[in-house]
Design a protein around this motif. Structure first.
Motif, PDB file in Angstrom:
ATOM      1  N   ASP A 190      -3.523  -9.179  30.846  1.00 25.83           N
ATOM      2  CA  ASP A 190      -4.702  -8.732  31.977  1.00 25.83           C
ATOM      3  C   ASP A 190      -5.908  -7.821  31.553  1.00 25.83           C
ATOM      4  OD1 ASP A 190      -3.399 -10.594  33.746  1.00 25.83           O
ATOM      5  OD2 ASP A 190      -2.151  -9.124  34.509  1.00 25.83           O
ATOM      6  N   SER A 191      -5.125  -6.634  31.039  1.00 28.36           N
ATOM      7  CA  SER A 191      -6.070  -5.515  30.689  1.00 28.36           C
ATOM      8  C   SER A 191      -5.644  -4.653  29.865  1.00 28.36           C
ATOM      9  CB  SER A 191      -6.516  -4.929  32.050  1.00 28.36           C
ATOM     10  OG  SER A 191      -5.434  -4.374  32.722  1.00 28.36           O
ATOM     11  N   ILE A 192      -6.596  -3.609  29.443  1.00 28.04           N
ATOM     12  CA  ILE A 192      -5.819  -2.451  28.500  1.00 28.04           C
ATOM     13  C   ILE A 192      -5.009  -1.602  29.468  1.00 28.04           C
ATOM     14  CG2 ILE A 192      -6.688  -0.491  27.262  1.00 28.04           C
ATOM     15  CD1 ILE A 192      -7.351  -3.178  26.053  1.00 28.04           C
ATOM     16  N   TYR A 193      -3.941  -1.049  29.155  1.00 24.85           N
ATOM     17  CA  TYR A 193      -3.194  -0.291  29.919  1.00 24.85           C
ATOM     18  C   TYR A 193      -3.893   0.898  30.291  1.00 24.85           C
ATOM     19  CZ  TYR A 193       1.174   2.321  31.321  1.00 24.85           C
ATOM     20  OH  TYR A 193       1.964   3.013  32.196  1.00 24.85           O
ATOM     21  N   PRO A 194      -3.966   1.122  31.564  1.00 26.32           N
ATOM     22  CA  PRO A 194      -4.747   2.226  32.003  1.00 26.32           C
ATOM     23  C   PRO A 194      -4.052   3.461  32.122  1.00 26.32           C
ATOM     24  CG  PRO A 194      -3.731   1.047  34.053  1.00 26.32           C
ATOM     25  CD  PRO A 194      -3.197   0.332  32.867  1.00 26.32           C
ATOM     26  N   ALA A 195      -4.036   4.244  30.925  1.00 20.86           N
ATOM     27  CA  ALA A 195      -3.508   5.511  30.753  1.00 20.86           C
ATOM     28  C   ALA A 195      -4.089   6.162  29.584  1.00 20.86           C
ATOM     29  CB  ALA A 195      -1.780   5.457  30.308  1.00 20.86           C
ATOM     30  N   ASP A 196      -4.400   7.552  29.750  1.00 27.17           N
ATOM     31  CA  ASP A 196      -4.917   8.360  28.648  1.00 27.17           C
ATOM     32  C   ASP A 196      -4.452   8.127  27.299  1.00 27.17           C
ATOM     33  OD1 ASP A 196      -7.097   9.104  30.351  1.00 27.17           O
ATOM     34  OD2 ASP A 196      -6.037  11.021  30.711  1.00 27.17           O
ATOM     35  N   HIS A 197      -5.389   7.299  26.355  1.00 28.48           N
ATOM     36  CA  HIS A 197      -5.004   7.396  24.799  1.00 28.48           C
ATOM     37  C   HIS A 197      -3.636   6.687  24.460  1.00 28.48           C
ATOM     38  CE1 HIS A 197      -7.358  11.490  24.909  1.00 28.48           C
ATOM     39  NE2 HIS A 197      -8.051  10.471  25.244  1.00 28.48           N
ATOM     40  N   TYR A 198      -3.336   5.865  25.188  1.00 24.06           N
ATOM     41  CA  TYR A 198      -2.393   4.582  25.099  1.00 24.06           C
ATOM     42  C   TYR A 198      -3.202   3.754  23.974  1.00 24.06           C
ATOM     43  CZ  TYR A 198       1.667   5.912  27.994  1.00 24.06           C
ATOM     44  OH  TYR A 198       2.783   6.429  28.499  1.00 24.06           O
ATOM     45  N   SER A 199      -4.348   3.671  24.153  1.00 22.92           N
ATOM     46  CA  SER A 199      -5.182   2.901  23.211  1.00 22.92           C
ATOM     47  C   SER A 199      -6.251   3.857  22.601  1.00 22.92           C
ATOM     48  CB  SER A 199      -5.964   1.676  23.732  1.00 22.92           C
ATOM     49  OG  SER A 199      -4.719   0.823  24.480  1.00 22.92           O
ATOM     50  N   TYR A 200      -6.553   3.795  21.334  1.00 23.07           N
ATOM     51  CA  TYR A 200      -7.675   4.463  20.820  1.00 23.07           C
ATOM     52  C   TYR A 200      -8.388   3.943  19.458  1.00 23.07           C
ATOM     53  CZ  TYR A 200      -3.661   6.259  17.996  1.00 23.07           C
ATOM     54  OH  TYR A 200      -2.697   6.614  17.055  1.00 23.07           O
ATOM     55  N   PHE A 201      -9.397   4.327  19.042  1.00 21.77           N
ATOM     56  CA  PHE A 201     -10.111   3.907  17.843  1.00 21.77           C
ATOM     57  C   PHE A 201     -10.561   5.215  17.040  1.00 21.77           C
ATOM     58  CE2 PHE A 201     -14.085   1.608  16.252  1.00 21.77           C
ATOM     59  CZ  PHE A 201     -13.529   1.307  15.192  1.00 21.77           C
TER      60      PHE A 201
END
Length: 209
Positions: A190-201
């Motif tokens: 559905d989407s990127i998990y809505p939590a700070d910095h669980y995803s990053y580049f």
């Protein structure tokens, strides 16, 4: 008596001819030695010429290396890291560039968070690290780290739980002004998990070339 004198004269003539022959041989030997010396001198001069050329080439290489090193010293540090913000809650759509808007660090200002794109300020070896956490129904996500239209490396994740996380790292040679961005190839999440910095580049310049 006359015969004796004739023999004596003949011997003297033979001696003179022999002496002349020896002198000729000596002169020939001297001329040959002079020729060999000339060839030796030419060979030394030629060798010195090549050595001089090599020394000049080495000096030129050192000057170029020094100039590149000075460029590196003058260059601001190049490193960025942007995380996914919990307020983004972006839908994951095939073909879209993932946008990481929450700045962690940005040295050199070469990452554009509004387009999700990094632009190389100088030719060199760069290292990138991408982490993507998605949520929704059980499924998969594929994200390409791309430079222009070329895929550098691909992140793939799959999990039957509510959310999953995957990461990928790579080193790549980039020319000046080449870009790198993370692009969704496909997903059924559905989407990127809505939590700070669980995803990053993250990316940085490892070595200028």
């Amino acid at each position: 008596m006359v015969e004796f004198e004739q023999n004596k004269t003949q011997q003297q003539i033979s001696g003179i001819e022999k002496l002349q022959t020896e002198q000729s041989q000596t002169i020939y030997g001297i001329e040959k030695l002079q020729t060999e010396q000339s060839q030796t001198i030419y060979g030394i001069e030629k060798l010195h010429g090549k050595q001089h050329e090599k020394v000049m080439e080495d000096i030129g290489d050192l000057q170029n290396q020094s100039a590149r090193f000075q460029e590196y010293l003058d260059l601001s540090p190049v490193a960025f890291s942007y995380g996914y913000n919990k307020n983004d809650n972006t839908k994951v759509i095939a073909g879209q560039t993932l946008l990481f808007t929450d700045r962690i660090v940005d040295l050199g200002g070469q990452f554009n968070s509004s387009t999700g794109t990094f632009t190389a300020p100088i030719k060199g070896i760069y290292v990138f690290h991408l982490v993507v956490t998605t949520n929704g129904a059980a499924g998969w996500t594929t994200v390409d780290l791309m430079s222009g239209t070329k895929t550098i490396v691909t992140l793939y994740s799959y999990d039957k739980d509510y959310k999953d996380q995957a990461s990928v790292s790579t080193a790549v040679l980039l020319d000046i002004r080449q870009t790198v961005r993370p692009v969704v190839r496909g997903t059924n999440r559905d989407s990127i998990y809505p939590a700070d910095h669980y995803s990053y580049f993250t990316g940085y310049l490892l070595k200028p070339i």
